[in-house]
Design a protein around this motif. Structure first.
Motif, short mmCIF file in Angstrom:
data_model
loop_
_atom_site.label_atom_id
_atom_site.label_comp_id
_atom_site.label_asym_id
_atom_site.label_seq_id
_atom_site.Cartn_x
_atom_site.Cartn_y
_atom_site.Cartn_z
N ALA A 137 0.75 -1.04 -0.15
CA ALA A 137 -0.42 0.28 0.23
C ALA A 137 0.60 1.18 0.09
N ALA A 138 1.88 1.41 0.58
CA ALA A 138 2.74 2.42 0.47
C ALA A 138 3.20 2.88 -0.73
N ARG A 139 4.00 1.26 -1.54
CA ARG A 139 3.82 2.04 -2.61
C ARG A 139 3.98 3.21 -3.56
N ALA A 140 2.47 2.85 -3.11
CA ALA A 140 1.32 3.21 -3.93
C ALA A 140 0.93 4.62 -3.99
N LEU A 141 1.18 5.39 -2.19
CA LEU A 141 1.05 6.29 -1.37
C LEU A 141 2.43 7.13 -2.26
N ALA A 142 1.17 8.34 -2.62
CA ALA A 142 2.57 9.83 -2.18
C ALA A 142 2.55 10.24 -0.67
N ASP A 143 3.83 10.72 -0.31
CA ASP A 143 4.56 10.75 0.69
C ASP A 143 2.85 11.98 1.50
N GLY A 144 2.91 11.62 2.67
CA GLY A 144 2.22 12.03 3.20
C GLY A 144 0.33 11.40 3.05
N GLY A 145 0.55 10.53 1.77
CA GLY A 145 -0.70 10.67 1.80
C GLY A 145 -1.48 9.22 2.53
N LEU A 146 -3.19 9.39 2.37
CA LEU A 146 -3.73 8.73 3.32
C LEU A 146 -3.94 7.12 2.97
N LEU A 147 -3.80 6.54 3.97
CA LEU A 147 -4.81 4.37 3.98
C LEU A 147 -5.29 4.87 5.20
N ARG A 148 -7.02 4.31 4.40
CA ARG A 148 -8.47 4.66 5.56
C ARG A 148 -8.72 3.17 5.38
N LEU A 149 -8.86 2.88 6.12
CA LEU A 149 -9.61 1.75 6.60
C LEU A 149 -10.25 1.84 7.62
N ALA A 150 -12.19 0.62 6.99
CA ALA A 150 -12.92 0.20 7.96
C ALA A 150 -13.81 -1.08 7.62
N THR A 151 -13.90 -1.24 9.20
CA THR A 151 -14.49 -2.76 9.39
C THR A 151 -14.85 -2.79 10.75
N ASP A 152 -16.28 -3.75 10.86
CA ASP A 152 -17.64 -3.72 11.91
C ASP A 152 -16.89 -5.37 12.57
N TRP A 153 -15.50 -6.17 12.37
CA TRP A 153 -15.15 -7.62 12.74
C TRP A 153 -13.76 -6.73 13.47
N GLU A 154 -14.03 -6.49 14.86
CA GLU A 154 -13.26 -6.16 15.86
C GLU A 154 -11.74 -7.06 15.61
N ASP A 155 -11.80 -8.59 15.30
CA ASP A 155 -10.60 -9.03 15.76
C ASP A 155 -9.99 -8.43 14.31
N TYR A 156 -10.32 -8.21 13.11
CA TYR A 156 -9.71 -7.43 12.08
C TYR A 156 -8.80 -6.54 12.10
N ALA A 157 -9.91 -5.56 12.63
CA ALA A 157 -9.78 -4.28 12.81
C ALA A 157 -8.33 -4.30 14.06
N LEU A 158 -8.26 -5.72 14.68
CA LEU A 158 -7.60 -5.33 16.01
C LEU A 158 -5.97 -6.02 15.07
N GLN A 159 -6.76 -6.77 13.82
CA GLN A 159 -5.52 -7.26 12.92
C GLN A 159 -4.76 -6.00 11.84
N MET A 160 -5.65 -5.54 11.68
CA MET A 160 -5.31 -3.74 10.82
C MET A 160 -4.46 -3.59 11.59
N ARG A 161 -4.66 -2.60 12.88
CA ARG A 161 -4.16 -2.11 13.83
C ARG A 161 -2.99 -2.64 14.03
N GLU A 162 -2.49 -4.23 14.20
CA GLU A 162 -1.40 -4.47 14.05
C GLU A 162 -0.57 -4.68 13.32
N VAL A 163 -0.52 -5.32 11.91
CA VAL A 163 0.13 -5.16 10.31
C VAL A 163 0.53 -3.33 10.06
N LEU A 164 -0.09 -2.31 10.90
CA LEU A 164 -0.34 -1.05 10.09
C LEU A 164 1.34 -0.58 11.60
N ASP A 165 0.12 -0.77 12.05
CA ASP A 165 1.28 0.14 13.06
C ASP A 165 2.59 -0.78 13.11
N ALA A 166 3.20 -1.66 13.27
CA ALA A 166 4.55 -2.42 13.24
C ALA A 166 5.11 -1.81 11.33
#
Length: 241
Positions: free
Chosen positions: A166-195
């Motif tokens: 995802a970072a490759r496709a984004l311009a510097d300062g560009g935003l990656l926006r995500l939303a989900t209604d599944w808590e465990d997936y939200a936690l996985q998303m956050r873990e992956v992107l925080d790292a």
């Protein structure tokens, strides 16, 4: 002797369901595909993108403007609403289900949205090669398939390694926006992107505020109706060194 080609080296985040399109959807493909649907050179599968294929946004849209990419646009409700209300920006919907693409084209045509294009392709290949590096000002991933059964979670789009793509496709300062209604997936998303060192949080606290540029869709209503909380995340692409 050349190495045999593999079909794909990673599980895809979707199961291709052709589904019968309605007569109106069939007509949409015949009438509107030339205007909205990008003709993408294929590789090993119909939803693949040839590694040498590149989108030229300025040529395709006829101008230079911020480009917003929605991954898994579904029926197109969110991206058509955004494109029709933000004529100064350009939009690209990435989807593999033809019925959804047809509905998106019909609604875009009715709304007069000429700043929208669609691509029928596997999302990681669009992000990793088809889009020029740094071409997108934002990438949206709203309510992706949660693959909630444990044996299927490896098919989730946002998993280890996705942040780099995802970072490759984004311009510097560009935003990656995500939303989900599944808590465990939200936690996985956050873990992956925080790292992921190529991203930094663009929100305070545990979760981001609901993105006010996202219209309420059937997926969101369904999640709310079942008592599930909607969790948003937003990450900023750090500057390239």
């Amino acid at each position: 002797m050349p190495e045999p080609r593999t079909f794909r080296d990673e599980p895809v985040s979707f199961v291709r369901r052709s589904g019968r399109m309605s007569d109106a959807q069939e007509r949409a493909f015949q009438k509107l595909a030339g205007r909205y649907l990008l003709d993408v050179p294929r590789d090993v599968a119909w939803t693949s993108v040839h590694p040498d294929a590149r989108l030229d946004p300025a040529s395709e849209y006829g101008r230079t403007a911020p480009l917003i990419v929605e991954i898994g646009s579904g029926q197109g409700h969110a991206i058509v609403a955004a494109a029709s209300s933000r004529p100064q920006d350009d939009f690209l919907a990435v989807e593999v289900f033809r019925a959804g693409l047809a509905r998106t084209m019909l609604d875009a045509d009715s709304a007069g949205a000429r700043n929208l294009r669609l691509v029928e392709a596997n999302a990681p290949e669009v992000l990793s090669s088809y889009l020029p590096e740094g071409a997108a000002s934002e990438v949206w991933i709203f309510f992706p398939d949660p693959w909630h059964k444990k044996r299927h979670t490896k098919r989730r789009l946002v998993r280890g390694g996705f942040g780099h793509v995802a970072a490759r496709a984004l311009a510097d300062g560009g935003l990656l926006r995500l939303a989900t209604d599944w808590e465990d997936y939200a936690l996985q998303m956050r873990e992956v992107l925080d790292a992921e060192p190529l991203f930094e949080r663009a929100f305070d606290g545990d979760w981001a505020d609901r993105f006010d540029g996202r219209v309420m869709t059937a997926f969101e209503r369904k999640g709310l109706g079942k008592g599930r909380d909607i969790r948003d995340l937003v990450y900023r692409r750090v500057p390239r060194s």
